[in-house]
Design a protein around this motif. Structure first.
Motif, PDB file in Angstrom:
ATOM      1  N   UNK A 156      35.366   2.389  28.468  1.00  0.00           N
ATOM      2  CA  UNK A 156      34.116   1.645  28.003  1.00  0.00           C
ATOM      3  C   UNK A 156      32.942   2.158  28.925  1.00  0.00           C
ATOM      4  N   UNK A 157      32.105   2.741  28.112  1.00  0.00           N
ATOM      5  CA  UNK A 157      30.817   2.980  28.841  1.00  0.00           C
ATOM      6  C   UNK A 157      29.980   1.766  29.095  1.00  0.00           C
ATOM      7  N   UNK A 158      28.873   1.731  29.932  1.00  0.00           N
ATOM      8  CA  UNK A 158      28.145   0.528  30.308  1.00  0.00           C
ATOM      9  C   UNK A 158      27.320   0.233  29.365  1.00  0.00           C
ATOM     10  N   UNK A 159      26.771  -1.119  29.175  1.00  0.00           N
ATOM     11  CA  UNK A 159      25.859  -1.654  28.272  1.00  0.00           C
ATOM     12  C   UNK A 159      24.529  -1.510  28.926  1.00  0.00           C
ATOM     13  N   UNK A 160      23.444  -1.134  27.989  1.00  0.00           N
ATOM     14  CA  UNK A 160      22.129  -0.860  28.691  1.00  0.00           C
ATOM     15  C   UNK A 160      21.329  -1.805  27.949  1.00  0.00           C
ATOM     16  N   UNK A 161      20.403  -2.568  28.664  1.00  0.00           N
ATOM     17  CA  UNK A 161      19.478  -3.224  28.199  1.00  0.00           C
ATOM     18  C   UNK A 161      18.073  -2.616  28.306  1.00  0.00           C
ATOM     19  N   UNK A 162      17.295  -2.688  27.406  1.00  0.00           N
ATOM     20  CA  UNK A 162      15.824  -2.090  27.203  1.00  0.00           C
ATOM     21  C   UNK A 162      15.766  -0.970  26.462  1.00  0.00           C
ATOM     22  N   UNK A 163      14.529  -0.797  25.714  1.00  0.00           N
ATOM     23  CA  UNK A 163      14.346   0.268  24.786  1.00  0.00           C
ATOM     24  C   UNK A 163      13.836   1.534  25.413  1.00  0.00           C
ATOM     25  N   UNK A 164      13.713   2.863  24.621  1.00  0.00           N
ATOM     26  CA  UNK A 164      12.864   3.972  25.205  1.00  0.00           C
ATOM     27  C   UNK A 164      11.799   3.465  26.050  1.00  0.00           C
TER      28      UNK A 164
END
Length: 135
Positions: A4-12
């Protein structure tokens, strides 16, 4: 073994927050396009301008972040000016894209790591990269 890859919060454009799913990084070089841009495609040999946020897998603090400096970085891509993991994953994506990249040591700083940045020789690096422009 985690895949599993990490979860990223926040948009471009936002400083990303990275949450790791496990203590063990996935094997090999991985890239996930979190947001697909609609600008020009980055090609090997281009000069690309990006914002990036880099963490060692499992660490809660960035070892380097152009987001935190409020100053994007520009460099040649696919031509050996940056680590191999970037040269192999950034080309082929559009301007406006947000990428999540997991980079094992052999595609990062190798067995010596980058001690000045707190990166060990067996550390997997995780980057969130926003592609701002290419030329």
């Amino acid at each position: 073994m985690a895949t599993d890859m990490p979860v990223v919060k926040g948009a471009f454009g936002d400083t990303p927050q990275i949450e790791f799913p496990s203590e063990q990084a996935p094997q090999g070089l991985k890239v996930v396009e979190l947001e697909e841009g609609n600008g020009p495609i980055v090609r090997r040999g281009d000069t690309v301008t990006v914002n990036y946020h880099g963490q060692v897998w499992g660490n809660d603090k960035a070892f380097d972040s152009s987001f935190e400096r409020h100053h994007p970085a520009s460099f040649g891509i696919g031509v050996g000016q940056v680590i191999k993991g970037w040269d192999q994953t950034v080309p082929g994506h559009n301007v406006g894209s947000r990428l999540l990249i997991s980079i094992p040591p052999q595609y990062g700083y190798g067995a010596n790591g980058a001690p000045q940045a707190g990166i060990g020789g067996d550390d997997t690096l995780v980057f969130v990269v926003d592609i701002i422009s290419t030329r």
